[in-house]
Design a protein around this motif. Structure first.
Motif, PDB file in Angstrom:
ATOM      1  N   TYR A   1       0.723  -1.334  -0.089  1.00 24.77           N
ATOM      2  CA  TYR A   1      -0.053   0.122   0.115  1.00 24.77           C
ATOM      3  C   TYR A   1       0.886   1.290  -0.101  1.00 24.77           C
ATOM      4  O   TYR A   1       0.413   2.272  -0.517  1.00 24.77           O
ATOM      5  CB  TYR A   1      -0.926  -0.234   1.097  1.00 24.77           C
ATOM      6  CG  TYR A   1      -1.900   1.334   1.380  1.00 24.77           C
ATOM      7  CD1 TYR A   1      -2.438   1.697   0.354  1.00 24.77           C
ATOM      8  CD2 TYR A   1      -1.956   1.894   2.832  1.00 24.77           C
ATOM      9  CE1 TYR A   1      -3.481   2.724   0.836  1.00 24.77           C
ATOM     10  CE2 TYR A   1      -2.779   2.754   2.785  1.00 24.77           C
ATOM     11  CZ  TYR A   1      -3.494   3.232   1.977  1.00 24.77           C
ATOM     12  OH  TYR A   1      -4.362   4.491   2.186  1.00 24.77           O
TER      13      TYR A   1
ATOM     14  N   ARG B   1       1.494   1.919  -3.525  1.00 23.18           N
ATOM     15  CA  ARG B   1       0.224   2.300  -4.187  1.00 23.18           C
ATOM     16  C   ARG B   1      -0.040   3.684  -3.848  1.00 23.18           C
ATOM     17  O   ARG B   1      -0.570   4.766  -4.631  1.00 23.18           O
ATOM     18  CB  ARG B   1      -0.935   1.566  -4.001  1.00 23.18           C
ATOM     19  CG  ARG B   1      -0.708   0.194  -4.405  1.00 23.18           C
ATOM     20  CD  ARG B   1      -2.041  -0.811  -4.032  1.00 23.18           C
ATOM     21  NE  ARG B   1      -1.786  -1.634  -3.302  1.00 23.18           N
ATOM     22  CZ  ARG B   1      -2.155  -2.172  -2.200  1.00 23.18           C
ATOM     23  NH1 ARG B   1      -3.386  -1.650  -1.867  1.00 23.18           N
ATOM     24  NH2 ARG B   1      -1.801  -3.326  -1.761  1.00 23.18           N
ATOM     25  N   LEU B   2       0.152   4.307  -2.667  1.00 22.73           N
ATOM     26  CA  LEU B   2      -0.347   5.424  -2.038  1.00 22.73           C
ATOM     27  C   LEU B   2       0.881   6.699  -3.032  1.00 22.73           C
ATOM     28  O   LEU B   2       0.385   7.515  -3.364  1.00 22.73           O
ATOM     29  CB  LEU B   2       0.215   5.520  -0.789  1.00 22.73           C
ATOM     30  CG  LEU B   2      -0.756   5.774   0.389  1.00 22.73           C
ATOM     31  CD1 LEU B   2      -0.373   5.817   1.898  1.00 22.73           C
ATOM     32  CD2 LEU B   2      -2.002   6.793   0.081  1.00 22.73           C
TER      33      LEU B   2
ATOM     34  N   SER C   1      -0.129   7.045  -6.427  1.00 21.26           N
ATOM     35  CA  SER C   1      -1.310   7.682  -6.594  1.00 21.26           C
ATOM     36  C   SER C   1      -0.887   9.381  -6.349  1.00 21.26           C
ATOM     37  O   SER C   1      -1.441   9.998  -7.079  1.00 21.26           O
ATOM     38  CB  SER C   1      -2.449   7.074  -5.851  1.00 21.26           C
ATOM     39  OG  SER C   1      -3.572   7.799  -5.732  1.00 21.26           O
TER      40      SER C   1
ATOM     41  N   LYS D   1      -4.588  11.548   5.136  1.00 19.19           N
ATOM     42  CA  LYS D   1      -5.962  11.255   4.119  1.00 19.19           C
ATOM     43  C   LYS D   1      -6.351  12.389   3.327  1.00 19.19           C
ATOM     44  O   LYS D   1      -7.172  12.158   2.543  1.00 19.19           O
ATOM     45  CB  LYS D   1      -6.894  10.635   5.208  1.00 19.19           C
ATOM     46  CG  LYS D   1      -6.606   9.316   5.946  1.00 19.19           C
ATOM     47  CD  LYS D   1      -7.980   8.979   6.781  1.00 19.19           C
ATOM     48  CE  LYS D   1      -7.713   7.543   7.025  1.00 19.19           C
ATOM     49  NZ  LYS D   1      -8.943   7.229   7.903  1.00 19.19           N
TER      50      LYS D   1
ATOM     51  N   THR E   1      -5.261   7.444  -1.743  1.00 17.26           N
ATOM     52  CA  THR E   1      -6.158   6.439  -2.067  1.00 17.26           C
ATOM     53  C   THR E   1      -6.373   5.584  -0.953  1.00 17.26           C
ATOM     54  O   THR E   1      -5.354   5.555  -0.037  1.00 17.26           O
ATOM     55  CB  THR E   1      -5.387   5.677  -3.290  1.00 17.26           C
ATOM     56  OG1 THR E   1      -6.547   4.611  -3.660  1.00 17.26           O
ATOM     57  CG2 THR E   1      -4.192   5.260  -2.958  1.00 17.26           C
TER      58      THR E   1
ATOM     59  N   PRO F   1     -11.438   6.470   3.764  1.00 15.96           N
ATOM     60  CA  PRO F   1     -11.052   8.051   3.562  1.00 15.96           C
ATOM     61  C   PRO F   1     -11.466   8.902   4.684  1.00 15.96           C
ATOM     62  O   PRO F   1     -12.192   8.763   5.697  1.00 15.96           O
ATOM     63  CB  PRO F   1     -12.108   8.211   2.363  1.00 15.96           C
ATOM     64  CG  PRO F   1     -12.880   7.478   2.146  1.00 15.96           C
ATOM     65  CD  PRO F   1     -12.575   5.982   2.930  1.00 15.96           C
TER      66      PRO F   1
END
Lengths: 296, 216
Positions: B14, B17-18, B21, B195, B201, B208
């Motif tokens: 993650y 991915r963060l 993103s 966040k 994401t 969220p």
């Protein structure tokens, strides 16, 4: 916490592990209803289950008198601490040869089994918890559906459930109104049927089988029995794990952890019809484990 | 294109991915059946990473393992603003590295507790939880003093760095390992700030931020 004294729960079959993840001859230890159990597949691939003890290290050395009831059904090892019925609830679709049958995962969850069943039955949370997958705003309405407690089959049946889903499964190629049928054929197990994106006449089957570790912890076993000719096993599993991972914090934050059966304890809305039936059914069975029974 | 060898429920995957993103980078995903399939210990995967750990990326023939190392690489290569990994500021780079190492400590405690509770790993759960609380206390104080000085992020900069990304996942997922965050208000406020970074994401188990308060 005292160990389980609930005769209904003691006499049920309970799942304790996936056959697909068992190594032949390898012993796995687990906990069911606060009892430490060990299980293994013997040379014939049959499951053997016993109360864990240091002097017994393999399935072939378990004295017959120490064995617990054991069966291999729907891809899992099941056992019982009491006198279980001859048969487990039927899932006829499991026999259909073209279905993909997978244990999506077995996850430990800090929740009672009945709370987890209720979450599985609930459609109202789809747009908020499974955003862009099983639901999306503004399609938040849970439309009227039917619930019955089938006396013959001793199970709860919710039918005519419909929900708009942006991505109902790995085989989906866009949003669709999806039909659901829910069955609760066992106090700690539920089976869901949802429209198949690849065959209008058939439904995907997704079941959750909860292994009560104690009153407030479960091992959740997720069976997939779906129509999908294109995706690898791991892609299908990943989809279901993603969904479950979204539910997990919601489940673990429910208070009280045990499910209150008094109809006045929590205020239901119309969308909770199936949950109301489930709580009533548990009460009628006299279940006390994993719940807060109605005060006498 | 960048290929990420990925498991959805992995906080270390993650992290990448963060960052991708936040940076708006396209990448493709190769799912690895970490659980229950243990595919990260399979022969083909051990050729990519002999440590048998996720994540791994492949980019232009470069194969790289270790979430923190990959964060460094991706930010250094793909962030034109040079803010996520501030290459031109040695003192800040030192701070970033210090907190990347701290993030490894969060993985070996908070993530271990989550693996124990959720996936039945045979770890010393009491030691894992105690270790996570010790680190959370240190970070909470650090963030609280930072707030007093007008600093919103882990490192001494007016913008987030990869140190924030590296620390975030296993803090926000800590309750899955039985580690509540009630006692760490500065950590909770910092989580909300993370966040609200543009491009944020979620992953499974992370929600969220709620709608922000309108200033009175």
């Amino acid at each position: 916490m005292t160990k389980c004294l609930d005769p209904v729960i003691l006499n049920l079959w309970h799942p304790i592990g996936a056959i697909a993840e068992a190594v032949p001859g390898g012993v796995q230890d687990t906990v069911l209803l606060e009892e430490r159990l060990s299980f293994a597949l013997n040379a014939d691939g049959e499951p053997v289950v016993w109360r864990s003890r240091p002097d017994v290290q393999g399935p072939d050395r378990v004295p017959a008198a120490d064995r617990l009831p054991a069966r291999s059904t729907y891809g899992y090892v099941w056992t019982s601490l009491g006198s279980p019925p001859a048969e487990l609830f039927p899932i006829p679709e499991y026999e259909e040869p073209d279905r993909r049958k997978l244990n999506a995962a077995t996850f430990g969850v800090n929740v009672s089994a009945p709370r987890a069943i209720e979450n599985f039955l609930d459609m109202g949370h789809f747009p908020y918890v499974h955003t862009d997958i099983l639901g999306v705003e503004p399609h938040t309405e849970v439309k009227e559906y039917d619930v019955e407690i089938s006396v013959d089959r001793d199970e709860i049946l919710a039918t005519r459930c419909r929900f708009f889903q942006p991505m109902a499964s790995t085989a989906s190629d866009g949003g669709a109104d999806v039909d659901y049928v829910y069955r609760v054929p066992h106090p700690y197990c539920s089976v869901l049927y949802k429209s198949s994106p690849v065959d209008e006449a058939r439904r995907d089957v997704i079941a959750v089988f909860l292994q009560p570790v104690d009153q407030e912890h479960v091992r959740a076993h997720m069976l997939l029995c779906v129509l999908d000719e294109d995706n690898e096993d791991k892609v299908i599993k990943r989809f279901q794990q993603t969904i479950f991972g979204q539910d997990k914090p919601i489940l673990e934050n429910q208070v009280p952890k045990r499910l209150p059966l008094d109809p006045r304890a929590e205020t239901p809305i119309r969308a909770d019809k199936s949950a109301i039936a489930y709580r009533r059914w548990l009460s009628q069975k006299g279940i006390t484990y994993g719940v807060i029974p109605v005060a006498a | 294109m960048i290929t990420l060898y990925d498991y959805e429920l992995s906080g270390n995957c993650y992290k990448l991915r963060l960052l991708m993103s936040f940076l708006g980078i396209d990448y493709k995903t190769v799912p690895v059946d970490f659980y229950p399939g243990r595919e990260h210990k399979s022969e083909w995967f051990l050729k990519l990473n002999p440590l048998g750990q996720l994540p791994v990326i492949e980019d232009d023939g470069l194969i790289l393992r270790d979430a923190q190392a990959i964060l460094v690489y991706l930010a250094a290569r793909y962030d034109p603003s040079r803010s996520w990994y501030p290459l031109d500021n040695p003192a800040l780079l030192g701070e970033v590295s210090q907190w990347l190492a701290f993030a490894d400590g969060i993985t070996s405690t908070s993530s271990a507790a989550r693996l124990h509770d959720g996936l039945f790993y045979d770890f010393d759960i009491d030691a894992a939880r105690a270790g996570a609380h010790r680190l959370f206390r240190i970070l909470d104080e650090h963030l609280w003093f930072g707030e007093q000085q007008g600093r919103n992020w882990i490192c001494s900069a007016s913008h987030p760095t990869i140190a924030d990304i590296a620390c975030f996942p296993y803090i926000i997922l800590s309750e899955e390992g039985g580690i509540p965050r009630q006692d760490y208000p500065a950590i909770r406020r910092w989580c909300d700030r993370v966040k609200r970074i543009k491009g944020f994401t979620v992953m499974s188990g992370v929600f969220p931020a709620g709608p922000g308060k309108i200033a009175a």
